[in-house]
Design a protein around this motif. Structure first.
Motif, PDB file in Angstrom:
ATOM      1  N   LYS A   3     -38.890  -4.879   5.253  1.00  0.00           N
ATOM      2  CA  LYS A   3     -38.590  -5.622   6.475  1.00  0.00           C
ATOM      3  C   LYS A   3     -37.085  -5.788   6.665  1.00  0.00           C
ATOM      4  CE  LYS A   3     -42.823  -8.292   6.775  1.00  0.00           C
ATOM      5  NZ  LYS A   3     -43.410  -9.614   6.759  1.00  0.00           N
ATOM      6  N   SER A   7     -34.994  -4.182   9.692  1.00  0.00           N
ATOM      7  CA  SER A   7     -34.234  -5.064  10.589  1.00  0.00           C
ATOM      8  C   SER A   7     -32.773  -4.646  10.669  1.00  0.00           C
ATOM      9  CB  SER A   7     -34.330  -6.517  10.110  1.00  0.00           C
ATOM     10  OG  SER A   7     -35.662  -6.958  10.195  1.00  0.00           O
ATOM     11  N   VAL A 168     -38.137  -4.222  16.093  1.00  0.00           N
ATOM     12  CA  VAL A 168     -37.890  -5.659  15.921  1.00  0.00           C
ATOM     13  C   VAL A 168     -39.115  -6.443  16.390  1.00  0.00           C
ATOM     14  CG1 VAL A 168     -36.504  -7.594  16.752  1.00  0.00           C
ATOM     15  CG2 VAL A 168     -35.371  -5.499  16.024  1.00  0.00           C
ATOM     16  N   GLY A 169     -39.696  -6.002  17.507  1.00  0.00           N
ATOM     17  CA  GLY A 169     -40.894  -6.667  18.020  1.00  0.00           C
ATOM     18  C   GLY A 169     -42.054  -6.572  17.038  1.00  0.00           C
ATOM     19  N   ALA A 171     -41.833  -6.099  13.778  1.00  0.00           N
ATOM     20  CA  ALA A 171     -41.510  -6.898  12.597  1.00  0.00           C
ATOM     21  C   ALA A 171     -41.763  -8.391  12.850  1.00  0.00           C
ATOM     22  CB  ALA A 171     -40.049  -6.670  12.199  1.00  0.00           C
ATOM     23  N   ARG A 172     -41.462  -8.858  14.038  1.00  0.00           N
ATOM     24  CA  ARG A 172     -41.690 -10.269  14.362  1.00  0.00           C
ATOM     25  C   ARG A 172     -43.177 -10.581  14.446  1.00  0.00           C
ATOM     26  NH1 ARG A 172     -38.420 -13.201  18.731  1.00  0.00           N
ATOM     27  NH2 ARG A 172     -38.573 -14.907  17.250  1.00  0.00           N
ATOM     28  N   ARG A 173     -43.942  -9.626  14.962  1.00  0.00           N
ATOM     29  CA  ARG A 173     -45.382  -9.824  15.080  1.00  0.00           C
ATOM     30  C   ARG A 173     -46.052  -9.924  13.724  1.00  0.00           C
ATOM     31  NH1 ARG A 173     -48.801  -6.681  19.610  1.00  0.00           N
ATOM     32  NH2 ARG A 173     -50.026  -8.551  19.827  1.00  0.00           N
ATOM     33  N   ARG A 174     -45.560  -9.157  12.767  1.00  0.00           N
ATOM     34  CA  ARG A 174     -46.166  -9.134  11.430  1.00  0.00           C
ATOM     35  C   ARG A 174     -45.968 -10.458  10.713  1.00  0.00           C
ATOM     36  NH1 ARG A 174     -44.946  -3.132   9.009  1.00  0.00           N
ATOM     37  NH2 ARG A 174     -46.398  -2.049  10.387  1.00  0.00           N
ATOM     38  N   LYS A 175     -44.934 -11.168  11.059  1.00  0.00           N
ATOM     39  CA  LYS A 175     -44.690 -12.476  10.419  1.00  0.00           C
ATOM     40  C   LYS A 175     -45.793 -13.390  10.842  1.00  0.00           C
ATOM     41  CE  LYS A 175     -39.838 -12.916   9.570  1.00  0.00           C
ATOM     42  NZ  LYS A 175     -38.657 -13.648   9.843  1.00  0.00           N
TER      43      LYS A 175
END
Length: 175
Positions: A3, A7, A168-169, A171-175
């Protein structure tokens, strides 16, 4: 770890997609001093240099400096025309457009208007015409083009930015 690497790559990709400033300082030299006399028009092309990229570079401001002298010491006035098409920029210096008498050449500045900047941005060239308004002649010794603008990102760079933003989108969703 993946990640963080992803990023960092995304942020680096975004940074490459912005417009970068460009600056041009190109000279046109005549092989011999050109004499511009009544009834004749002297024309030449000045270019934006080898680094100019048509379609990516856009000029926002600039000036053309024309080096003139009058060794015969007459009373000539000039007109400069930048561009060959309709709407070409005509320049006479506020009614005081006399070429300086004597052998010492003087630069005459023409601030490029929107039409001249658009012509220069289109293909990297600007056609210039010099003529005498009344009887006599003057010497043209060269010209210098100074212009500022921006280099717009290439389509591949914009696509890379799109991939980075999508990443980036995700990666944010996976959080």
């Amino acid at each position: 770890m993946k990640k963080i690497l992803f990023s960092l790559l995304a942020v680096a990709s975004i940074g490459t997609a912005s417009a970068t400033p460009i600056s041009v300082d190109e000279a046109y030299k005549t092989s011999a001093v050109a004499i511009v006399s009544t009834g004749t028009v002297f024309s030449f092309l000045i270019n934006a240099g080898d680094d100019f990229v048509a379609g990516n570079d856009t000029f926002t401001s600039g000036s053309l400096f024309l080096r003139l002298s009058d060794p015969l010491k007459g009373n000539e006035t000039y007109t400069f025309i930048l561009g060959a098409e309709a709407g070409a920029q005509k320049f006479t210096k506020n009614g005081n457009n006399n070429v300086n008498n004597g052998n010492n050449a003087v630069d005459h500045e023409v601030v490029l208007n929107a039409h001249s900047l658009a012509s220069l941005s289109e293909n990297g060239f600007l056609q210039v015409f010099l003529k005498v308004n009344n009887g006599g002649n003057y010497s043209f010794e060269g010209a210098t083009l100074q212009a500022e603008g921006n280099r717009v990102p290439e389509p591949f760079t914009l696509a890379l930015m799109g991939v980075a933003l999508a990443g980036v989108g995700v990666a944010r969703r996976r959080k």
